[in-house]
Design an enzyme around this catalytic site. Structure first.
Site, short mmCIF file in Angstrom:
data_model
loop_
_atom_site.label_atom_id
_atom_site.label_comp_id
_atom_site.label_asym_id
_atom_site.label_seq_id
_atom_site.Cartn_x
_atom_site.Cartn_y
_atom_site.Cartn_z
N HIS A 182 -40.85 66.02 -79.28
CA HIS A 182 -40.51 64.59 -79.24
C HIS A 182 -40.82 63.94 -80.57
O HIS A 182 -41.97 63.97 -81.04
CB HIS A 182 -41.28 63.91 -78.09
CG HIS A 182 -40.80 64.33 -76.74
ND1 HIS A 182 -41.63 64.55 -75.67
CD2 HIS A 182 -39.53 64.60 -76.31
CE1 HIS A 182 -40.90 64.93 -74.63
NE2 HIS A 182 -39.62 64.96 -74.99
N GLU A 185 -43.85 61.46 -81.53
CA GLU A 185 -45.23 61.87 -81.26
C GLU A 185 -45.80 62.56 -82.50
O GLU A 185 -46.01 63.77 -82.52
CB GLU A 185 -45.25 62.77 -80.01
CG GLU A 185 -44.72 62.02 -78.78
CD GLU A 185 -44.34 62.91 -77.60
OE1 GLU A 185 -44.65 64.11 -77.62
OE2 GLU A 185 -43.72 62.39 -76.64
N ARG A 242 -37.13 59.52 -79.74
CA ARG A 242 -37.78 60.61 -79.00
C ARG A 242 -36.95 61.90 -79.01
O ARG A 242 -37.48 63.00 -79.14
CB ARG A 242 -37.97 60.13 -77.55
CG ARG A 242 -38.30 61.18 -76.52
CD ARG A 242 -38.39 60.52 -75.15
NE ARG A 242 -38.47 61.49 -74.07
CZ ARG A 242 -39.61 61.96 -73.58
NH1 ARG A 242 -40.76 61.57 -74.08
NH2 ARG A 242 -39.61 62.82 -72.58
N HIS A 312 -47.79 67.55 -77.17
CA HIS A 312 -47.16 66.22 -77.06
C HIS A 312 -48.24 65.15 -77.24
O HIS A 312 -49.42 65.43 -77.41
CB HIS A 312 -46.53 66.05 -75.68
CG HIS A 312 -45.33 66.91 -75.44
ND1 HIS A 312 -44.06 66.41 -75.39
CD2 HIS A 312 -45.21 68.25 -75.25
CE1 HIS A 312 -43.20 67.39 -75.17
NE2 HIS A 312 -43.88 68.52 -75.08
N TYR A 364 -45.63 63.44 -63.55
CA TYR A 364 -44.46 63.08 -62.73
C TYR A 364 -43.60 64.33 -62.51
O TYR A 364 -43.60 65.25 -63.32
CB TYR A 364 -43.62 61.97 -63.37
CG TYR A 364 -43.53 61.99 -64.90
CD1 TYR A 364 -42.88 63.02 -65.57
CD2 TYR A 364 -44.09 60.97 -65.65
CE1 TYR A 364 -42.78 63.02 -66.96
CE2 TYR A 364 -44.00 60.96 -67.04
CZ TYR A 364 -43.35 62.00 -67.69
OH TYR A 364 -43.26 62.00 -69.05
N GLU A 386 -51.11 66.75 -73.82
CA GLU A 386 -50.83 65.39 -74.30
C GLU A 386 -52.08 64.96 -75.07
O GLU A 386 -53.14 64.77 -74.48
CB GLU A 386 -50.59 64.43 -73.13
CG GLU A 386 -49.40 64.77 -72.24
CD GLU A 386 -48.06 64.26 -72.77
OE1 GLU A 386 -48.04 63.61 -73.84
OE2 GLU A 386 -47.05 64.52 -72.11
O1 0X9 Z 1 -42.12 63.97 -70.17
C1 0X9 Z 1 -42.40 64.85 -70.99
O2 0X9 Z 1 -41.56 65.55 -71.52
C2 0X9 Z 1 -43.87 65.06 -71.37
N1 0X9 Z 1 -44.53 63.81 -71.56
S1 0X9 Z 1 -44.19 62.89 -72.87
O3 0X9 Z 1 -44.83 61.62 -72.70
N2 0X9 Z 1 -44.82 63.56 -74.16
O4 0X9 Z 1 -42.77 62.81 -73.02
C3 0X9 Z 1 -44.57 65.81 -70.28
C4 0X9 Z 1 -44.04 67.18 -70.01
C5 0X9 Z 1 -44.72 67.86 -68.86
N3 0X9 Z 1 -43.99 69.04 -68.45
C6 0X9 Z 1 -42.79 68.97 -67.83
N4 0X9 Z 1 -42.26 67.85 -67.46
N5 0X9 Z 1 -42.19 70.11 -67.55
ZN ZN Z 2 -43.64 64.38 -75.59
#
Ligand code: 0X9
Ligand code: ZN
Length: 433
Positions: A182, A185, A242, A312, A364, A386
């Site tokens: 991303h 970040e 992003r 991330h 989530y 993160e």
């Molecule tokens: O949403 C995402 O891609 C990640 N968080 S962020 O705030 N850096 O964008 C979390 C990724 C966790 N893993 C998966 N969703 N597979």
């Molecule tokens: Zn991210």
């Protein structure tokens, strides 16, 4: 006071006090916690229809009651947005009163400023700066570091992986770390540089990194999304980008979220087929050259790579599979034990809190992520980190915080990698009778 000056002040005051006059305030980041469903709906509405950027959560579908929202509001929509919030009884705190100053602080540090006491690794670097560093690092360490070209980005920039290899014992296992999926970040690529530097400087000095590098090769991809990263450096208003920079078929919107583009339950949860959205999963799995390059490389090396880590920010969390389903991973307890130990050690050494758990339940539900994909490929130790912080600065983590953020993440990588070795290596003095 002379008469013309009094007139000047008076005239401007009268303009400012005119009803409906919009004073241009500076950009701000607001923190808002909606209390009711009506407030949730209002916030979703504000974030889609007014010129704002959701810092957290990433998409407005994740906005819900009692969950903190971090919203970037540019100066020109500030008055309107605040009026709407007020009308609906939604209170807000100003998280960052002057993000532009922080943005400049993050960008200023790329050149070597002899007056600043910070090292190369305590600054953020442009994409060109990172490419130079990759070349230098490989050239200066010909016996231990190789730069491998694994593909190129949508805009045809090279994707280099650094392979750190400290001995050539046969049947060596490996771990993989990628950064910069991303674009906004920035602490993430900074960590990959930090990690490589630490490995090269402390091999045979620090017992944990020595143990890891003696038993495993390490593949490090410093920037998975070079086009997006480059874009965030080109103008202040582009700092929040992003996705990658691929142009959709309709030509209307740009960018696919690379962390929704992997081939695992693709396009179902927490992702969108709409190219205009932040969580756009692309037209089909691995449609993006960046995701495809990583997937191809890992497919080719799946028999040796035992540990996958993707970096991330922000929120200080260690996530493990699954995110695409609430089902428990087969080795859930091992994964939990690893991140728990990482979080405990960080607490002990650095007094900072990291939360942890399986993605769907902890963060989530979400399809198409690289961690779940790597896990299903057979890499049974798979994590998303993160990094700092928890919203004090968010994406604008000042350069002076890089060392703290990276040392914490480094401790976590080492803790987990050593545990992986313990779980996968045969005991040293194992005698068969
Ligand atoms: O949403 C995402 O891609 C990640 N968080 S962020 O705030 N850096 O964008 C979390 C990724 C966790 N893993 C998966 N969703 N597979
Ligand atoms: Zn991210």
């Amino acid at each position: 006071m002379s008469t013309p000056l009094i007139w000047f002040v008076f005239m401007n005051l009268s303009i400012l006090l005119k009803p409906g006059y919009c004073t241009e305030t500076s950009d701000q980041v607001l923190s808002i916690t909606p209390q009711t469903q009506e407030q949730v709906d209002t916030l979703r509405n504000v974030s889609t229809h007014y010129e704002t950027v959701l810092w957290q959560p990433v998409s407005n579908e994740y906005i819900s009651t009692q969950v903190q929202v971090h919203l970037y509001v540019p100066g020109n929509s500030s008055v309107t947005v605040k009026a709407i919030l007020q009308k609906h009884g939604i209170t807000h705190k100003v998280l960052l009163a002057n993000p532009n100053v922080l943005t400049e602080m993050q960008m200023k540090n790329d050149s070597t400023d002899p007056r600043s006491g910070s090292t190369f690794y305590e600054r953020y670097h442009t994409l060109e700066g990172i490419y130079d560093w990759i070349n230098r690092t490989a050239q200066d360490n010909p016996r231990t570091v190789k730069a491998i070209l694994i593909g190129s980005s949508y805009e045809k920039r090279p994707l280099y992986v650094l392979k750190l290899s400290f001995n050539d014992r046969p049947n060596r296992k490996a771990m993989w770390i990628d950064c910069g999926i991303h674009a906004r970040e920035w602490i993430s690529p900074a960590f990959c540089l930090w990690f490589v530097h630490h490995s090269l400087s402390f091999y045979q000095q620090n017992s944990e990194i020595t143990r890891i590098l003696d038993s495993m090769d390490v593949y490090v991809l410093p920037v998975m999304n070079p086009d997006g990263y480059k874009y965030t450096w080109t103008a202040i208003k582009r700092r929040w980008w992003r996705k990658n920079r691929s142009i959709s078929k309709s030509g209307f919107c740009v960018g696919v979220d690379l962390n929704r583009n992997f081939d695992v339950d693709w396009g179902i949860k927490g992702s969108s087929q709409n190219p205009c959205e932040e969580i756009n999963c692309g037209p089909f799995p691995e449609s993006e050259p960046e995701a495809q390059a990583v997937a191809n490389f890992l497919r080719r090396h799946k028999d040796t790579v035992q540990l996958y880590i993707t970096i991330h920010s922000y929120s200080q969390m260690f996530i493990f599979p699954y995110s695409y389903t609430f089902d428990q991973a087969e080795n859930h307890n091992d994964l939990l034990e690893m991140v728990q130990e990482a979080a405990q050690r960080i607490k002990r050494y650095y007094r900072n809190t990291y939360t942890y758990g399986p993605g769907a339940a902890t963060l989530y539900p979400c399809s198409g992520g690289s961690d779940d994909w790597a896990y299903k490929l057979g890499i049974k130790y798979s994590f998303t980190f993160e990094l700092q912080d928890r919203g004090e600065y968010g994406f604008l983590l000042p350069p002076s915080h890089i060392s703290g953020a990276c040392n914490e993440a480094l401790l976590a990588v080492k803790t987990i990698a050593v545990k992986v070795l313990e779980k996968t290596q045969a005991p040293a003095n194992h005698h068969t009778i």
